[in-house]
Design a protein around this motif. Structure first.
Motif, mmCIF file in Angstrom:
data_model
loop_
_atom_site.group_PDB
_atom_site.id
_atom_site.type_symbol
_atom_site.label_atom_id
_atom_site.label_comp_id
_atom_site.label_asym_id
_atom_site.label_seq_id
_atom_site.Cartn_x
_atom_site.Cartn_y
_atom_site.Cartn_z
ATOM 1 N N SER A 165 0.832 -1.213 0.000
ATOM 2 C CA SER A 165 0.000 0.000 0.000
ATOM 3 C C SER A 165 0.865 1.260 0.000
ATOM 4 C CB SER A 165 -0.933 0.001 1.211
ATOM 5 O OG SER A 165 -0.184 -0.044 2.421
ATOM 6 N N VAL A 166 1.985 1.212 0.730
ATOM 7 C CA VAL A 166 2.903 2.356 0.765
ATOM 8 C C VAL A 166 3.666 2.461 -0.549
ATOM 9 C CG1 VAL A 166 4.887 3.378 1.952
ATOM 10 C CG2 VAL A 166 3.103 2.217 3.269
ATOM 11 N N ALA A 167 4.077 1.308 -1.104
ATOM 12 C CA ALA A 167 4.781 1.310 -2.385
ATOM 13 C C ALA A 167 3.926 1.947 -3.476
ATOM 14 C CB ALA A 167 5.156 -0.112 -2.777
ATOM 15 N N GLU A 168 2.632 1.684 -3.446
ATOM 16 C CA GLU A 168 1.729 2.290 -4.427
ATOM 17 C C GLU A 168 1.721 3.807 -4.297
ATOM 18 O OE1 GLU A 168 -1.906 0.312 -3.547
ATOM 19 O OE2 GLU A 168 -1.439 -1.470 -4.766
ATOM 20 N N GLN A 169 1.748 4.298 -3.059
ATOM 21 C CA GLN A 169 1.802 5.743 -2.833
ATOM 22 C C GLN A 169 3.120 6.327 -3.329
ATOM 23 O OE1 GLN A 169 0.962 6.623 1.312
ATOM 24 N NE2 GLN A 169 -0.652 5.069 1.385
ATOM 25 N N TYR A 170 4.212 5.604 -3.079
ATOM 26 C CA TYR A 170 5.524 6.085 -3.514
ATOM 27 C C TYR A 170 5.583 6.211 -5.034
ATOM 28 C CZ TYR A 170 7.552 5.298 1.155
ATOM 29 O OH TYR A 170 7.856 5.340 2.485
ATOM 30 N N VAL A 171 5.116 5.184 -5.732
ATOM 31 C CA VAL A 171 5.160 5.208 -7.190
ATOM 32 C C VAL A 171 4.299 6.352 -7.723
ATOM 33 C CG1 VAL A 171 4.556 3.937 -9.288
ATOM 34 C CG2 VAL A 171 5.699 2.756 -7.391
ATOM 35 N N ALA A 172 3.132 6.540 -7.132
ATOM 36 C CA ALA A 172 2.246 7.620 -7.558
ATOM 37 C C ALA A 172 2.866 8.995 -7.300
ATOM 38 C CB ALA A 172 0.905 7.511 -6.833
ATOM 39 N N SER A 173 3.742 9.067 -6.296
ATOM 40 C CA SER A 173 4.370 10.345 -5.930
ATOM 41 C C SER A 173 5.687 10.594 -6.648
ATOM 42 C CB SER A 173 4.607 10.395 -4.409
ATOM 43 O OG SER A 173 3.384 10.286 -3.707
ATOM 44 N N GLY A 174 6.105 9.651 -7.496
ATOM 45 C CA GLY A 174 7.304 9.864 -8.283
ATOM 46 C C GLY A 174 8.597 9.395 -7.637
ATOM 47 N N TYR A 175 8.500 8.586 -6.593
ATOM 48 C CA TYR A 175 9.705 8.023 -5.979
ATOM 49 C C TYR A 175 10.397 7.082 -6.976
ATOM 50 C CZ TYR A 175 8.425 9.466 -1.162
ATOM 51 O OH TYR A 175 8.121 10.173 -0.029
ATOM 52 N N LEU A 176 11.676 6.861 -6.760
ATOM 53 C CA LEU A 176 12.474 5.966 -7.595
ATOM 54 C C LEU A 176 12.878 4.732 -6.799
ATOM 55 C CD1 LEU A 176 14.851 8.704 -9.046
ATOM 56 C CD2 LEU A 176 12.958 7.615 -10.278
ATOM 57 N N TRP A 177 13.098 3.629 -7.497
ATOM 58 C CA TRP A 177 13.657 2.454 -6.833
ATOM 59 C C TRP A 177 15.118 2.711 -6.481
ATOM 60 C CZ3 TRP A 177 11.775 -1.597 -10.949
ATOM 61 C CH2 TRP A 177 10.427 -1.938 -10.678
ATOM 62 N N ASN A 178 15.537 2.227 -5.350
ATOM 63 C CA ASN A 178 16.928 2.313 -4.935
ATOM 64 C C ASN A 178 17.647 1.050 -5.410
ATOM 65 O OD1 ASN A 178 19.393 2.615 -3.709
ATOM 66 N ND2 ASN A 178 18.636 2.509 -1.616
ATOM 67 N N ALA A 179 18.520 1.201 -6.409
ATOM 68 C CA ALA A 179 19.238 0.062 -6.982
ATOM 69 C C ALA A 179 20.589 -0.160 -6.324
ATOM 70 C CB ALA A 179 19.416 0.263 -8.487
ATOM 71 N N GLY A 180 20.948 0.678 -5.354
ATOM 72 C CA GLY A 180 22.200 0.485 -4.626
ATOM 73 C C GLY A 180 23.443 0.817 -5.422
ATOM 74 N N MET A 181 23.326 1.701 -6.427
ATOM 75 C CA MET A 181 24.484 2.126 -7.223
ATOM 76 C C MET A 181 24.866 3.545 -6.827
ATOM 77 S SD MET A 181 23.522 0.599 -11.003
ATOM 78 C CE MET A 181 21.764 0.992 -10.990
ATOM 79 N N PHE A 182 26.161 3.781 -6.617
ATOM 80 C CA PHE A 182 26.628 5.087 -6.165
ATOM 81 C C PHE A 182 27.856 5.510 -6.959
ATOM 82 C CE2 PHE A 182 24.389 3.214 -2.593
ATOM 83 C CZ PHE A 182 23.568 4.252 -2.178
ATOM 84 N N VAL A 183 27.857 6.780 -7.382
ATOM 85 C CA VAL A 183 28.990 7.376 -8.075
ATOM 86 C C VAL A 183 29.417 8.596 -7.267
ATOM 87 C CG1 VAL A 183 29.798 8.438 -10.223
ATOM 88 C CG2 VAL A 183 28.123 6.567 -10.307
ATOM 89 N N MET A 184 30.721 8.733 -6.966
ATOM 90 C CA MET A 184 31.150 9.785 -6.044
ATOM 91 C C MET A 184 32.656 10.005 -6.147
ATOM 92 S SD MET A 184 29.963 7.108 -3.256
ATOM 93 C CE MET A 184 30.615 5.436 -3.409
ATOM 94 N N GLY A 185 33.093 11.181 -5.720
ATOM 95 C CA GLY A 185 34.513 11.449 -5.669
ATOM 96 C C GLY A 185 35.155 10.644 -4.547
ATOM 97 N N ALA A 186 36.358 10.137 -4.794
ATOM 98 C CA ALA A 186 37.053 9.399 -3.736
ATOM 99 C C ALA A 186 37.244 10.281 -2.512
ATOM 100 C CB ALA A 186 38.401 8.895 -4.261
ATOM 101 N N ASP A 187 37.579 11.561 -2.736
ATOM 102 C CA ASP A 187 37.748 12.465 -1.603
ATOM 103 C C ASP A 187 36.436 12.694 -0.861
ATOM 104 O OD1 ASP A 187 36.625 13.844 -3.726
ATOM 105 O OD2 ASP A 187 37.978 15.560 -3.619
ATOM 106 N N THR A 188 35.323 12.713 -1.602
ATOM 107 C CA THR A 188 34.006 12.875 -0.964
ATOM 108 C C THR A 188 33.703 11.701 -0.047
ATOM 109 O OG1 THR A 188 33.195 14.126 -2.875
ATOM 110 C CG2 THR A 188 31.538 13.192 -1.393
#
Length: 381
Positions: free
Chosen positions: A199-222
């Protein structure tokens, strides 16, 4: 896979990190501790999921670092050699395997790889972490999304790649983005949320949330700066480990093992992404459904990707599906496996184990592994 995609570009923007761990328990009995799903060709492409991941990232990578456990180092190195021997992967691409002494979840693995990249290529290097066992349909489109994430990472953001949902799935976490654009194609992240009920997932999709695929891009210093602020002890230990790594002296190896095993077990989501998002330091680039991302997380996902409803192994099972829409059959021998009148059935026949379930119950398969462990039957897991 096209060999033309194996050559890293001269101005490659990314140092790719591939954590290759876990047993893929929701795909038991195909995926096991000794042969986890990232080492398997589950999609019938002629390459394992790990090999496909390496080939997908190679064209935009200056280096690739794979972090895996002692039990799988030899197999991972063998698959890299196979790609190079077949001419699918350039021998000039810097591909290294880092063997973590024990599994400490994703943050220590990614943190160590980042420290090693920073040590070799400089702290201004951009790193990206990508799971070893996911699948992408449109790889060119995916690489374009990753390069957009690199632009945001150069502006100091931990940048995640969100997936535009195709359904209100309860199998994934979600990302809420704001309307604030922080780089071309990248929006500021408001928060991450855990796997929700339907029921919450349906609300998230309707609100434009994205799936979290666990991929991250970042500076090494960051990465290293945020770790130093949020987890100073871990940051210090990872820095020490990076300076010692690769030593062959038994005393040094013992020091590495002791320091590593003292690290906390924590995922990068909890260690960095969630707290940094609260401070306005995380961006997201949305990957459209056309990218056709899948975590190949259970037999329902695998069945969606194998349109013929069968995975033939060994001499080839002979599937017979009658009035059984959406059924999935996997067999290791040449015997007939028939499913009659059971929609969404899942039958996986291995030499020492047989699984019978449905796509609807696919997420529960890991309970079989838990039960086998509790009974002392680890040899089947």
């Amino acid at each position: 896979m096209q060999s033309g995609q194996s050559q890293a570009s001269a101005d490659a923007a990314l140092h790719s990190i591939i954590p290759a761990g876990g047993a893929g328990t929701r795909l038991w009995p195909l995926s096991r501790q000794g042969a986890p799903k990232f080492l398997l060709d589950l999609l019938g492409q002629g390459v394992s999921l790990l090999e496909a991941t390496i080939l997908r990232l190679a064209p935009i990578s200056a280096s690739v670092t794979i972090v895996t456990g002692p039990a799988h180092t030899e197999a991972v190195e063998g698959q890299i050699r196979r790609l190079k021997d077949a001419g699918l992967l350039s021998s000039d691409l810097d591909v290294s395997v880092v063997t973590e002494p024990s599994g400490r979840d994703s943050m220590p693995a990614i943190g160590l790889a980042t420290a090693l990249v920073a040590q070799k290529y400089g702290t201004d290097a951009i790193v990206g972490s990508f799971a070893a066992d996911h699948s992408i349909g449109d790889e060119d489109a995916f690489r374009s999304v990753v390069l957009d994430a690199v632009l945001a990472a150069r502006r100091g953001y931990i940048t995640t790649i969100g997936i535009e949902p195709t359904s209100p799935s309860t199998a994934f976490g979600y990302i809420e983005a704001t309307d604030q654009i922080v780089a071309p194609g990248a929006q500021l992240v408001s928060k991450f949320v855990e796997k929700p009920p339907r029921s919450v997932a349906e609300q998230y999709v309707a609100s434009g949330y994205l799936w979290n695929a666990g991929m991250f891009v970042m500076g090494a210093d960051t990465v290293l700066d945020h770790l130093g602020r949020l987890h100073p002890r871990m940051a210090t230990t990872l820095g020490t480990l990076a300076s010692l790594w690769g030593g062959v002296d038994a005393e040094v190896a013992s020091q590495i093992d002791m320091a590593w095993n003292d690290l906390p077990r924590i995922a990068i989501d909890h260690a960095l992404a969630e707290p940094v998002a609260e401070d306005g330091g995380v961006a997201v680039v949305a990957a459209p459904p056309a990218v056709a991302w899948s975590d190949v997380g259970d037999f329902a996902a695998l069945a969606d990707m194998r349109r013929d409803g069968a995975l033939r192994r060994g001499t080839g099972a002979i599937p017979v599906l009658i009035d059984s829409d959406g059924a999935f059959v996997s067999g290791h021998s040449d015997r007939v496996i028939a499913v009659v009148g059971i929609e969404g059935a899942v039958v996986v026949d291995c030499e020492d184990a047989l699984l019978v379930t449905t796509r609807e119950q696919a997420q529960r398969v890991k309970e079989v592994v838990d039960t086998l462990h509790s009974r002392g039957n680890e040899r089947f897991t």
